[in-house]
Scaffold this motif. Structure first.
Motif, PDB file in Angstrom:
ATOM      1  N   ILE A  49     116.391  59.823  21.347  1.00 63.22           N
ATOM      2  CA  ILE A  49     115.336  60.335  20.476  1.00 63.22           C
ATOM      3  C   ILE A  49     115.987  61.091  19.318  1.00 63.22           C
ATOM      4  CG2 ILE A  49     113.439  62.021  20.375  1.00 63.22           C
ATOM      5  CD1 ILE A  49     113.013  61.348  23.387  1.00 63.22           C
ATOM      6  N   ARG A  51     115.495  63.892  16.405  1.00 58.91           N
ATOM      7  CA  ARG A  51     114.568  65.000  16.122  1.00 58.91           C
ATOM      8  C   ARG A  51     115.018  65.772  14.884  1.00 58.91           C
ATOM      9  NH1 ARG A  51     114.097  69.286  20.652  1.00 58.91           N
ATOM     10  NH2 ARG A  51     112.871  67.685  21.671  1.00 58.91           N
ATOM     11  N   VAL A  90     118.575  63.850  22.936  1.00 61.27           N
ATOM     12  CA  VAL A  90     117.906  64.241  21.689  1.00 61.27           C
ATOM     13  C   VAL A  90     118.983  64.518  20.645  1.00 61.27           C
ATOM     14  CG1 VAL A  90     116.361  65.894  20.605  1.00 61.27           C
ATOM     15  CG2 VAL A  90     115.968  65.192  22.961  1.00 61.27           C
ATOM     16  N   GLU A 117     109.792  63.781  15.812  1.00 65.72           N
ATOM     17  CA  GLU A 117     110.698  62.979  16.636  1.00 65.72           C
ATOM     18  C   GLU A 117     110.465  61.491  16.436  1.00 65.72           C
ATOM     19  OE1 GLU A 117     110.143  64.120  20.698  1.00 65.72           O
ATOM     20  OE2 GLU A 117     111.405  65.894  20.454  1.00 65.72           O
TER      21      GLU A 117
END
Ligand SMILES: Nc1nc2c(ncn2[C@@H]2O[C@H](COP(=O)(O)OP(=O)(O)OP(=O)(O)O)[C@@H](O)[C@H]2O)c(=O)[nH]1
Ligand SMILES: [Mg+2]
Length: 336
Positions: A49, A51, A90, A117
């Protein structure tokens, strides 16, 4: 080689985690010596992910670690125990990063807001353990269990476009960095040679009504910048998101330059970079008005271009307050 201080474009190869395998296990008791299938399922692989994080300034950390990899899922185990799911990875990026799939050129997202995100690679599903085939109502796979699926892999191109309200553009040495020093508390490097500014700098201007605006100072532009002359116009991507452009012109024509020519070549380079920048509201600032040649040149500039530049001297501070007042008024009218 000196390490770079600011990176606004990187290629990133992301790999999500692999799913864990389902397992084969038989639970035997003294009454059931053949055993009963009880192999658990594998866990899911971790996702990758991206972010946006307002504490990140550039893409430099990713330049040094261009292959983020999420955790694999754990394998299942006996007693139908499910493997652990892989933790999502992340990756924190500077706000304003555009994410493009390098293979297709598709824009996957634009991470502008702090905390926004984007899931870029999904982890593989875990495989099923043999307890799923406890009752033979469907045939088990040839191996008697399933392997975890591989996680997605992707090559991404990340491009950072800084977020600021006002963009300063001008010929090298026009005094853009000096002007940023004069209107804000930022301290970009100022020197009497072209291409002093090598990385964009952002300063915050505080207006008289206590409202603020951020101003981006980018490296100078010369004629042919869109073809790579000078530092090229790559840095112009940092003014794409601004709501306002400030053209800074060296009205004294230092080093035998012609202010009209400088202004015309810079504004045409800006338009060649992106058509829509031609429609962006702008103000022209006549800098270096403290030098003796400037007033005469300013009159000629007004006559030849039809623009009404705001005269200032970034060096002495003359006219800077008037410029701030004008910027504040324009700014407030846009926000209203
Ligand atoms: N006399 C006078 N000199 C100025 C003024 N503003 C800037 N300068 C001088 O002009 C030179 C260039 O200034 P910078 O602020 O570095 O110019 P820049 O546009 O940021 O230049 P690049 O970063 O190279 O594109 C420096 O020597 C400054 O001292 C001014 O208002 N008056
Ligand atoms: Mg500069």
């Amino acid at each position: 080689m000196k390490p770079p201080a600011f990176i606004d474009s990187v290629k990133l190869f992301v790999s999500a985690g692999r799913g864990g395998n389902g397992v084969i296990s038989l639970h035997r008791t003294k009454y059931n010596l053949r055993g009963e299938p009880d192999g658990g399922d594998g866990g899911r692989g971790g996702d990758v992910i991206l972010r946006a994080d307002r504490n990140e300034y550039s893409l430099l950390p990713l330049f040094y670690a261009p292959h983020p990899r999420a955790e694999n899922g754990g394998h299942g185990s006996s007693r139908r125990m499910h493997g652990a799911n892989g933790k999502p990875l992340v990756v924190r990026l500077a706000c304003g990063t555009q994410v493009v799939d390098a293979a297709t050129g598709e824009v996957l997202g634009d991470l502008v807001e702090d905390g926004s995100e984007l899931l870029v690679a999904r982890g593989g599903e875990g495989g099923l353990g043999n307890w799923r085939w406890k009752r033979p109502n469907r045939p088990p796979p040839p191996e008697g269990h399933e392997r975890g699926a591989p996680g997605a892999e992707r090559t991404l191109r990340l491009e950072l476009k800084l977020i600021s309200d006002i963009g300063l553009v001008g010929y090298p040495n026009a005094g853009k960095s000096s002007l940023l020093c004069a209107i804000s508390h930022a301290h970009p490097k100022v020197a009497a040679y072209p291409f002093t500014t090598l990385n964009p700098t952002i300063g915050t201007v505080l207006f008289d009504d206590y409202s603020t605006a951020t101003v981006a100072d980018v490296p100078g532009l010369v004629k042919g910048a869109h073809e790579g002359v000078g530092l090229g116009h790559n840095f112009l991507r940092h003014i794409e998101r601004t709501t306002f452009l400030l053209y800074v012109v060296d009205m004294a024509g230092t080093d035998g330059r012609d202010p009209v020519e400088d202004y015309e070549s810079v504004s045409s380079e800006v338009k060649l970079h992106r058509r829509e920048l031609a429609e962006r509201p702008f103000l022209v600032v006549a800098n270096k008005m403290d030098l003796p040649a400037a007033p005469e040149r300013l009159a000629e500039f007004v006559e030849r271009t039809g623009e009404r530049p705001i005269p200032v001297s970034a060096e002495t501070g003359a006219g800077v307050e008037a410029l701030k007042a004008e910027l504040c008024a324009r700014f407030r009218s846009r926000q209203a």
